[in-house]
Design a protein around this motif. Sequence first.
Motif, PDB file in Angstrom:
ATOM      1  N   SER A 144       0.817  -1.231   0.000  1.00 18.52           N
ATOM      2  CA  SER A 144       0.000   0.000   0.000  1.00 18.52           C
ATOM      3  C   SER A 144       0.844   1.272   0.000  1.00 18.52           C
ATOM      4  N   ARG A 145       1.987   1.221  -0.650  1.00 18.64           N
ATOM      5  CA  ARG A 145       2.875   2.390  -0.716  1.00 18.64           C
ATOM      6  C   ARG A 145       2.499   3.234  -1.931  1.00 18.64           C
ATOM      7  N   ILE A 146       1.357   3.911  -1.829  1.00 18.82           N
ATOM      8  CA  ILE A 146       0.769   4.605  -2.965  1.00 18.82           C
ATOM      9  C   ILE A 146       1.613   5.772  -3.457  1.00 18.82           C
ATOM     10  N   GLU A 147       2.193   6.564  -2.536  1.00 20.19           N
ATOM     11  CA  GLU A 147       3.015   7.698  -2.967  1.00 20.19           C
ATOM     12  C   GLU A 147       4.241   7.216  -3.741  1.00 20.19           C
ATOM     13  N   ASP A 148       4.834   6.118  -3.270  1.00 20.84           N
ATOM     14  CA  ASP A 148       5.984   5.545  -3.981  1.00 20.84           C
ATOM     15  C   ASP A 148       5.568   5.046  -5.363  1.00 20.84           C
ATOM     16  N   MET A 149       4.353   4.500  -5.455  1.00 22.19           N
ATOM     17  CA  MET A 149       3.845   4.026  -6.743  1.00 22.19           C
ATOM     18  C   MET A 149       3.679   5.189  -7.720  1.00 22.19           C
ATOM     19  N   MET A 150       3.162   6.316  -7.222  1.00 23.73           N
ATOM     20  CA  MET A 150       2.988   7.479  -8.083  1.00 23.73           C
ATOM     21  C   MET A 150       4.341   8.007  -8.560  1.00 23.73           C
ATOM     22  N   GLU A 151       5.355   7.946  -7.686  1.00 22.33           N
ATOM     23  CA  GLU A 151       6.701   8.368  -8.078  1.00 22.33           C
ATOM     24  C   GLU A 151       7.277   7.460  -9.167  1.00 22.33           C
ATOM     25  N   ILE A 152       6.977   6.158  -9.054  1.00 18.78           N
ATOM     26  CA  ILE A 152       7.452   5.201 -10.064  1.00 18.78           C
ATOM     27  C   ILE A 152       6.814   5.499 -11.419  1.00 18.78           C
ATOM     28  N   ILE A 153       5.521   5.858 -11.418  1.00 12.85           N
ATOM     29  CA  ILE A 153       4.828   6.211 -12.661  1.00 12.85           C
ATOM     30  C   ILE A 153       5.494   7.436 -13.294  1.00 12.85           C
ATOM     31  N   CYS A 154       5.804   8.436 -12.476  1.00 10.68           N
ATOM     32  CA  CYS A 154       6.485   9.644 -12.978  1.00 10.68           C
ATOM     33  C   CYS A 154       7.859   9.295 -13.540  1.00 10.68           C
ATOM     34  N   ASP A 155       8.586   8.438 -12.823  1.00  4.86           N
ATOM     35  CA  ASP A 155       9.910   8.015 -13.277  1.00  4.86           C
ATOM     36  C   ASP A 155       9.812   7.275 -14.604  1.00  4.86           C
ATOM     37  N   MET A 156       8.789   6.472 -14.727  1.00  8.17           N
ATOM     38  CA  MET A 156       8.565   5.696 -15.952  1.00  8.17           C
ATOM     39  C   MET A 156       8.368   6.641 -17.143  1.00  8.17           C
ATOM     40  N   GLY A 160      10.813   7.704 -20.693  1.00  7.51           N
ATOM     41  CA  GLY A 160      10.240   7.364 -21.997  1.00  7.51           C
ATOM     42  C   GLY A 160       9.418   6.093 -22.002  1.00  7.51           C
ATOM     43  N   GLY A 161       9.122   5.556 -20.818  1.00  8.87           N
ATOM     44  CA  GLY A 161       8.313   4.343 -20.739  1.00  8.87           C
ATOM     45  C   GLY A 161       6.841   4.624 -20.978  1.00  8.87           C
ATOM     46  N   VAL A 162       6.131   3.636 -21.477  1.00 10.31           N
ATOM     47  CA  VAL A 162       4.695   3.777 -21.735  1.00 10.31           C
ATOM     48  C   VAL A 162       3.930   2.776 -20.870  1.00 10.31           C
ATOM     49  N   PRO A 163       3.215   3.268 -19.846  1.00  7.93           N
ATOM     50  CA  PRO A 163       2.427   2.361 -18.988  1.00  7.93           C
ATOM     51  C   PRO A 163       1.430   1.565 -19.828  1.00  7.93           C
ATOM     52  N   ASN A 164       1.256   0.297 -19.503  1.00  5.23           N
ATOM     53  CA  ASN A 164       0.318  -0.535 -20.254  1.00  5.23           C
ATOM     54  C   ASN A 164      -0.880  -0.945 -19.392  1.00  5.23           C
ATOM     55  N   HIS A 165      -1.656  -1.878 -19.895  1.00  4.11           N
ATOM     56  CA  HIS A 165      -2.868  -2.330 -19.217  1.00  4.11           C
ATOM     57  C   HIS A 165      -2.562  -2.843 -17.806  1.00  4.11           C
ATOM     58  N   VAL A 187      -4.916   8.533 -10.706  1.00  2.00           N
ATOM     59  CA  VAL A 187      -4.456   7.500 -11.643  1.00  2.00           C
ATOM     60  C   VAL A 187      -5.233   7.580 -12.952  1.00  2.00           C
ATOM     61  N   PHE A 188      -6.551   7.788 -12.848  1.00  2.00           N
ATOM     62  CA  PHE A 188      -7.390   7.897 -14.042  1.00  2.00           C
ATOM     63  C   PHE A 188      -6.964   9.105 -14.874  1.00  2.00           C
ATOM     64  N   HIS A 189      -6.626  10.211 -14.192  1.00  2.00           N
ATOM     65  CA  HIS A 189      -6.156  11.417 -14.887  1.00  2.00           C
ATOM     66  C   HIS A 189      -4.838  11.138 -15.606  1.00  2.00           C
ATOM     67  N   GLU A 190      -3.909  10.443 -14.937  1.00  2.00           N
ATOM     68  CA  GLU A 190      -2.625  10.088 -15.548  1.00  2.00           C
ATOM     69  C   GLU A 190      -2.842   9.193 -16.761  1.00  2.00           C
ATOM     70  N   MET A 191      -3.785   8.276 -16.634  1.00  2.00           N
ATOM     71  CA  MET A 191      -4.099   7.360 -17.734  1.00  2.00           C
ATOM     72  C   MET A 191      -4.536   8.141 -18.972  1.00  2.00           C
ATOM     73  N   ARG A 192      -5.419   9.115 -18.730  1.00  2.00           N
ATOM     74  CA  ARG A 192      -5.910   9.936 -19.845  1.00  2.00           C
ATOM     75  C   ARG A 192      -4.782  10.771 -20.450  1.00  2.00           C
ATOM     76  N   ASN A 193      -3.911  11.326 -19.595  1.00  2.00           N
ATOM     77  CA  ASN A 193      -2.797  12.138 -20.083  1.00  2.00           C
ATOM     78  C   ASN A 193      -1.842  11.335 -20.959  1.00  2.00           C
ATOM     79  N   CYS A 194      -1.720  10.038 -20.663  1.00  7.38           N
ATOM     80  CA  CYS A 194      -0.830   9.160 -21.439  1.00  7.38           C
ATOM     81  C   CYS A 194      -1.483   8.679 -22.733  1.00  7.38           C
TER      82      CYS A 194
END
Length: 269
Positions: A144-156, A160-165, A187-194
């Motif tokens: 449940s380390r949600i803030e760390d997860m959001m940081e990983i998404i930003c790092d991705m 140049g990484g592209v989050p997938n399904h 997360v939904f907002h990030e999904m739309r931005n990508c």
Amino acid sequence: MILELLDEMRSMGLEFDEFTCSTMIYACGREGLLEEENKIFNALKAKGYVPGTVTYNSLLQVYGKAGIYNEALSVLKEMEEINCPPNSKGIMPNDVTYTTAIDAYGKAGKENEALSLFKLMKQTFYVPNVCTYNAILGMLGKKSRIEDMMEIICDMKLNGGVPNHVTWNTMLTMCGNKGMHKYVNRVFHEMRNCGFKPDRDMFNTLISAYGRCGSEIDVAKMYDEMIKASYTPCVTTYNALLNALAHRGDWRGTESIILDMRNKGFKPN
């Protein structure tokens, strides 16, 4: 049978290569014969066989899937310590090696060690791929380390990484299970931005996530968007809607959903 084949190859004067050894490792790993695989591998090295990156990666994947992180670490350490002749290919861990070791750490509940290895991977100029990031996200999600997860998404995204399904499903499921409405929106907002466009399964995940957060408006919005995108509701969709109504104690609404399911030919499971 494997031992007999190896003996036959040796008697014919054939040298073992990366394919031979990695196939042996996978075969033993599939049958859970890890002790036997280890004995064979050590015997081959004792007779002069020099493993390469492919062979070591095979070992790491077998140990990673089995959750034996200590053995995986030993393999990684051995790779880094080997000194190869100048005219030979250097034995260094690659992105597959790192991802497998990180996944093994995650399955063993050693998330800090996995993050340290992830940092080392980037320091050695290997660019993590989507599988690496998903392994990290899945591991952090369990804690449940949600803030760390959001940081990983930003790092991705920065790399140049592209989050997938799998990426979005992991994030939404974790946030929904914890009732984190703000983060589901984020997360939904990030999904739309990508530029990621949800399919039916992702809409079901969104409905379920918002339902667990008790957001009736967002559940209805996701359902409407799903219909507008020409996706037909399935049993999973109805179950997600029922779950949302159950969280609010709306028993009249649940009766309506059950009736609609039956009228459309769906059998409740």
